[in-house]
Design a protein around this motif. Structure first.
Motif, PDB file in Angstrom:
ATOM      1  N   ASP A 103     -20.998  38.085  41.933  1.00  0.00           N
ATOM      2  CA  ASP A 103     -22.290  38.382  42.552  1.00  0.00           C
ATOM      3  C   ASP A 103     -22.163  39.440  43.645  1.00  0.00           C
ATOM      4  N   PHE A 104     -23.169  40.338  43.668  1.00  0.00           N
ATOM      5  CA  PHE A 104     -23.250  41.366  44.700  1.00  0.00           C
ATOM      6  C   PHE A 104     -24.703  41.499  45.145  1.00  0.00           C
ATOM      7  N   ALA A 105     -24.878  42.055  46.342  1.00  0.00           N
ATOM      8  CA  ALA A 105     -26.218  42.372  46.846  1.00  0.00           C
ATOM      9  C   ALA A 105     -26.336  43.877  46.992  1.00  0.00           C
ATOM     10  N   ILE A 106     -27.504  44.411  46.651  1.00  0.00           N
ATOM     11  CA  ILE A 106     -27.809  45.795  46.990  1.00  0.00           C
ATOM     12  C   ILE A 106     -28.389  45.746  48.395  1.00  0.00           C
ATOM     13  N   GLN A 107     -27.702  46.361  49.340  1.00  0.00           N
ATOM     14  CA  GLN A 107     -27.955  46.088  50.751  1.00  0.00           C
ATOM     15  C   GLN A 107     -29.371  46.461  51.210  1.00  0.00           C
ATOM     16  N   PRO A 108     -30.027  45.511  51.899  1.00  0.00           N
ATOM     17  CA  PRO A 108     -31.234  45.838  52.653  1.00  0.00           C
ATOM     18  C   PRO A 108     -30.896  46.140  54.110  1.00  0.00           C
ATOM     19  N   THR A 109     -29.685  45.732  54.536  1.00  0.00           N
ATOM     20  CA  THR A 109     -29.182  45.909  55.897  1.00  0.00           C
ATOM     21  C   THR A 109     -27.695  45.555  55.864  1.00  0.00           C
ATOM     22  N   SER A 110     -26.966  45.769  56.955  1.00  0.00           N
ATOM     23  CA  SER A 110     -25.498  45.682  56.852  1.00  0.00           C
ATOM     24  C   SER A 110     -24.824  44.848  57.941  1.00  0.00           C
ATOM     25  N   GLU A 111     -25.499  43.846  58.473  1.00  0.00           N
ATOM     26  CA  GLU A 111     -24.880  43.021  59.512  1.00  0.00           C
ATOM     27  C   GLU A 111     -23.571  42.387  59.022  1.00  0.00           C
ATOM     28  N   LEU A 128     -13.154  46.931  73.095  1.00  0.00           N
ATOM     29  CA  LEU A 128     -14.594  46.705  73.227  1.00  0.00           C
ATOM     30  C   LEU A 128     -15.103  47.314  74.529  1.00  0.00           C
ATOM     31  N   PRO A 129     -16.347  47.794  74.577  1.00  0.00           N
ATOM     32  CA  PRO A 129     -17.367  47.726  73.523  1.00  0.00           C
ATOM     33  C   PRO A 129     -17.194  48.833  72.481  1.00  0.00           C
ATOM     34  N   VAL A 130     -17.856  48.627  71.351  1.00  0.00           N
ATOM     35  CA  VAL A 130     -17.885  49.639  70.304  1.00  0.00           C
ATOM     36  C   VAL A 130     -19.239  49.565  69.599  1.00  0.00           C
ATOM     37  N   ASN A 131     -19.702  50.702  69.112  1.00  0.00           N
ATOM     38  CA  ASN A 131     -21.000  50.761  68.432  1.00  0.00           C
ATOM     39  C   ASN A 131     -20.845  51.668  67.215  1.00  0.00           C
ATOM     40  N   PHE A 132     -21.033  51.107  66.027  1.00  0.00           N
ATOM     41  CA  PHE A 132     -20.946  51.870  64.786  1.00  0.00           C
ATOM     42  C   PHE A 132     -22.345  52.049  64.198  1.00  0.00           C
ATOM     43  N   TYR A 133     -22.566  53.201  63.567  1.00  0.00           N
ATOM     44  CA  TYR A 133     -23.839  53.405  62.871  1.00  0.00           C
ATOM     45  C   TYR A 133     -23.616  54.163  61.570  1.00  0.00           C
ATOM     46  N   HIS A 134     -24.569  54.028  60.675  1.00  0.00           N
ATOM     47  CA  HIS A 134     -24.577  54.866  59.472  1.00  0.00           C
ATOM     48  C   HIS A 134     -26.018  55.150  59.067  1.00  0.00           C
ATOM     49  N   ILE A 135     -26.173  56.172  58.248  1.00  0.00           N
ATOM     50  CA  ILE A 135     -27.471  56.532  57.660  1.00  0.00           C
ATOM     51  C   ILE A 135     -27.288  56.383  56.166  1.00  0.00           C
ATOM     52  N   GLN A 136     -27.959  55.394  55.588  1.00  0.00           N
ATOM     53  CA  GLN A 136     -27.625  54.983  54.229  1.00  0.00           C
ATOM     54  C   GLN A 136     -28.876  54.513  53.488  1.00  0.00           C
ATOM     55  N   THR A 137     -28.815  54.603  52.177  1.00  0.00           N
ATOM     56  CA  THR A 137     -29.879  54.076  51.314  1.00  0.00           C
ATOM     57  C   THR A 137     -29.936  52.556  51.429  1.00  0.00           C
ATOM     58  N   GLY A 148     -46.609  54.524  49.254  1.00  0.00           N
ATOM     59  CA  GLY A 148     -45.585  55.555  49.178  1.00  0.00           C
ATOM     60  C   GLY A 148     -44.327  55.159  49.925  1.00  0.00           C
ATOM     61  N   LEU A 149     -43.869  56.031  50.839  1.00  0.00           N
ATOM     62  CA  LEU A 149     -42.641  55.755  51.583  1.00  0.00           C
ATOM     63  C   LEU A 149     -42.836  54.710  52.666  1.00  0.00           C
ATOM     64  N   MET A 150     -44.069  54.326  52.938  1.00  0.00           N
ATOM     65  CA  MET A 150     -44.329  53.363  54.006  1.00  0.00           C
ATOM     66  C   MET A 150     -43.849  51.964  53.643  1.00  0.00           C
ATOM     67  N   ARG A 151     -43.984  51.588  52.403  1.00  0.00           N
ATOM     68  CA  ARG A 151     -43.507  50.274  51.968  1.00  0.00           C
ATOM     69  C   ARG A 151     -42.955  50.380  50.555  1.00  0.00           C
ATOM     70  N   GLY A 152     -41.928  51.217  50.428  1.00  0.00           N
ATOM     71  CA  GLY A 152     -41.251  51.363  49.151  1.00  0.00           C
ATOM     72  C   GLY A 152     -40.129  50.354  49.025  1.00  0.00           C
ATOM     73  N   ARG A 153     -39.495  50.356  47.864  1.00  0.00           N
ATOM     74  CA  ARG A 153     -38.367  49.449  47.657  1.00  0.00           C
ATOM     75  C   ARG A 153     -37.048  50.122  48.036  1.00  0.00           C
ATOM     76  N   GLU A 154     -36.900  51.388  47.685  1.00  0.00           N
ATOM     77  CA  GLU A 154     -35.711  52.126  48.100  1.00  0.00           C
ATOM     78  C   GLU A 154     -36.085  53.054  49.244  1.00  0.00           C
ATOM     79  N   PHE A 155     -35.252  53.084  50.272  1.00  0.00           N
ATOM     80  CA  PHE A 155     -35.556  53.902  51.436  1.00  0.00           C
ATOM     81  C   PHE A 155     -34.252  54.232  52.165  1.00  0.00           C
ATOM     82  N   THR A 156     -34.332  55.140  53.123  1.00  0.00           N
ATOM     83  CA  THR A 156     -33.173  55.497  53.934  1.00  0.00           C
ATOM     84  C   THR A 156     -33.368  54.965  55.341  1.00  0.00           C
ATOM     85  N   MET A 157     -32.328  54.350  55.871  1.00  0.00           N
ATOM     86  CA  MET A 157     -32.412  53.783  57.215  1.00  0.00           C
ATOM     87  C   MET A 157     -31.149  54.130  57.997  1.00  0.00           C
TER      88      MET A 157
END
Length: 573
Positions: A103-111, A128-137, A148-157
């Motif tokens: 089983d796998f999940a297509i990520q909605p978020t990455s906590e 510490l401290p450390v702060n990581f970020y990414h820009i991902q689908t 449209g892009l306001m409430r789509g299923r695939e988006f970039t965050m």
């Protein structure tokens, strides 16, 4: 960029399934193309906007000390099972199996993924401290994708995650990200408001949402003009009335209200203000020992706040009761329900406002009848009291500094103090100065990159099309030659000015397609380029070019030699 070498695909009319302004205009301007329900291809014009949004976000995240990485779109179920979200996320979490049946999940978020990275890489307080970020689908399987892009299923965050030694460190990281978000939205050139918010499914102790202000926004934002107080309506506290409950002046009477099932209709029939009526909302909670029914009471002109209701002890897993359950517990169908003389025992919660009412009107648990003159203590026991309603304009501000106003907003960013919500489940610990294992304190911070496009348009458009802020427009300046393919003088000046503006670092497009002026202007007004320069033979003879800002009603004549400096000045404001 020359228009002849770019891809421009505008439409006169939006497809019939486009629902809101931003959806219609992005489709008409050739910025997106629908592939499937809630799934869009970002066309070249739209992708330029996305990249500019990403660049601003990336610059400010880096400035705030966050470190960029890139986490996978597909994530193992085991991580989500560690935190319990594999089941809790429900059907919005897209679950898939690989060829081995894993089983796998297509990520909605990455906590989960970032916590796994940090727990394996960071062992000492020294890192510490450390702060990581990414820009991902991201992908969320919305039940009803729309807008449209306001409430789509695939988006970039853009999502970022901070890790600290203690709560004080988390609060510093949170403040740093909050300040970075303010800078980001300032640079976008959008009117926005940051509001206190409910933490929702992400969890944690506190959070703020960032909203682009727009009349079409889905969210109601509450703010006080006399102070800095601001909150999402879900999180805004409705203070208890300061005046004490008045003594009863009326007897309790069962009053005929034939076919009147709404508080508004009952008030009109009885010639009473709606604020003297009480509405009944019936909830059910499933427990091992059996079903539990709750009656929530609100003033007739107030609305239930479901988030607040879920925080009443015992109601975290509530659902609305069925009609059969209502009849079983009250002996009457909906529309005539009240707290007096129920058929079976239940739990009653009165909103703070209802708790100080006297001589109020409520259902009599009998078809076509309501009680008038109902009073606490005399006609029914004192209730459990809680804040369970939405605030309304004119309510007192919770900070005591004035009254509340309400405006609409579109959520485009959210920052959370997670605390140990994920580090505890996944045992993300570090060794402190004494060698003792401590749980890391986490924060998470998201911005809807592609959602920014829709929100910006909902705030900035007119009957001609989009009006982009210059910082995120697909192009800052468009040069529109009148007869580029027919006039050597027009062509020469267009090419010269185009090269000059490019050399000065401006993002300019030269429309060398040879289109008729009306069609050419309509395209760029629809696309929303904020600054337009028109070059024509008549103006050249007078030594003038024509400038018009996207919001300007009339063009301005500018000397040829002064145009580059003139545009630089416009872009600097």
């Amino acid at each position: 960029m020359r228009a002849s070498r770019f891809f421009i695909s505008t439409l006169k009319e939006a497809p019939s399934d486009a629902e809101i302004v931003s959806h219609k205009l992005m489709l008409r301007a050739g910025m997106i193309k629908r592939l499937g329900s809630g799934i869009y291809t970002y066309m070249p014009m739209g992708l330029r906007v996305i990249r500019k949004v990403e660049n601003i976000v990336r610059e400010e995240m880096d400035r705030a000390g966050a470190i960029e990485l890139l986490m996978p779109l597909v994530q193992p179920a085991e991580l989500w099972q560690e935190t319990g979200r594999w089941d809790k996320m429900g059907s919005e979490l897209m679950r898939v199996k690989d060829r081995h049946g894993r089983d796998f999940a297509i990520q909605p978020t990455s906590e989960e993924v970032i916590t796994d990275v940090v727990r394996s890489e960071i062992k000492s307080y020294k890192k510490l401290p450390v702060n990581f970020y990414h820009i991902q689908t991201k992908f969320r399987d919305e039940r009803r994708p729309r807008f449209g892009l306001m409430r789509g299923r695939e988006f970039t965050m853009k999502d970022a995650y901070s890790f600290d030694r203690d709560v004080e460190g988390l609060q510093r990281s949170y403040r740093s990200m909050y300040d970075a978000y303010v800078r980001i939205f300032d640079r976008f050139g959008l009117q926005f408001r940051a509001v206190a918010a409910d933490t929702g499914a992400i969890g944690g102790s506190s959070s703020h949402e960032f909203h682009v202000i727009a009349d079409t926004g889905e969210d109601a934002l509450v703010y006080c003009a006399q102070s800095d107080y601001a909150a999402n309506v879900e999180a805004a506290e409705a203070l208890a009335p300061t005046a004490p409950r008045a003594a009863p002046t009326q007897p309790l009477m069962k009053t005929p209200t034939p076919s009147k099932t709404r508080c508004e209709d009952v008030a009109e029939l009885l010639k009473l203000p709606l604020s003297q009526t009480v509405k009944s909302i019936v909830l059910a909670v499933e427990k091992e020992e059996g079903k539990e029914i709750w009656l929530l009471l609100l003033r007739g002109d107030h609305e239930l706040n479901e988030v607040k209701a879920s925080k009443v002890p015992g109601l975290s897993a509530f659902r609305f009761a069925s009609e059969a359950e209502i009849v079983e517990w009250f002996g009457s169908p909906s529309g005539y329900l009240g707290p007096i003389g129920t058929k079976k025992p239940l739990k009653i919660v009165a909103d703070r406002t209802v708790a100080v009412m006297s001589d109020f009107v409520c259902g009599a648990n009998e078809v076509d009848f309501h009680y008038t003159g109902a009073n606490w203590g005399r006609d029914l026991p004192e209730p459990m009291v809680a804040d369970i309603r939405n605030v309304v304009a004119g309510d007192s501000s919770p900070d005591g500094e004035g009254t509340l106003s309400i405006q609409r907003g579109i959520e485009v960013g959210h920052v959370f103090q997670l605390g140990t919500r994920y580090s505890a489940d996944m045992q993300a610990t570090y060794l402190d100065e004494s060698g003792k294992a401590q749980l890391m304190q986490m924060g998470c911070y998201g911005i809807g990159i592609t959602r920014i496009l829709g929100a910006a348009i909902e705030q900035n458009y007119d009957e001609k099309g989009i009006i982009w802020p210059a910082s995120i427009a697909p192009f800052e300046v468009v040069i529109c030659p009148m007869g580029y393919d027919r006039s050597e003088a027009v062509k020469a000046e267009s090419d010269r000015l185009y090269a000059d503006l490019q050399a000065k670092g401006m993002d300019v497009i030269l429309d060398d397609r040879g289109e008729r002026p009306g069609a050419m202007f309509a395209d760029w007004e629809l696309i929303g380029v904020p600054h337009r320069i028109v070059i024509g033979e008549r103006g050249l003879k007078d030594g003038k070019l024509e400038y018009q800002g996207r919001r300007d009603k009339e063009p301005t004549s500018v000397a040829i030699a002064e145009m580059a400096a003139f545009i630089q000045g416009k872009l600097a404001t």
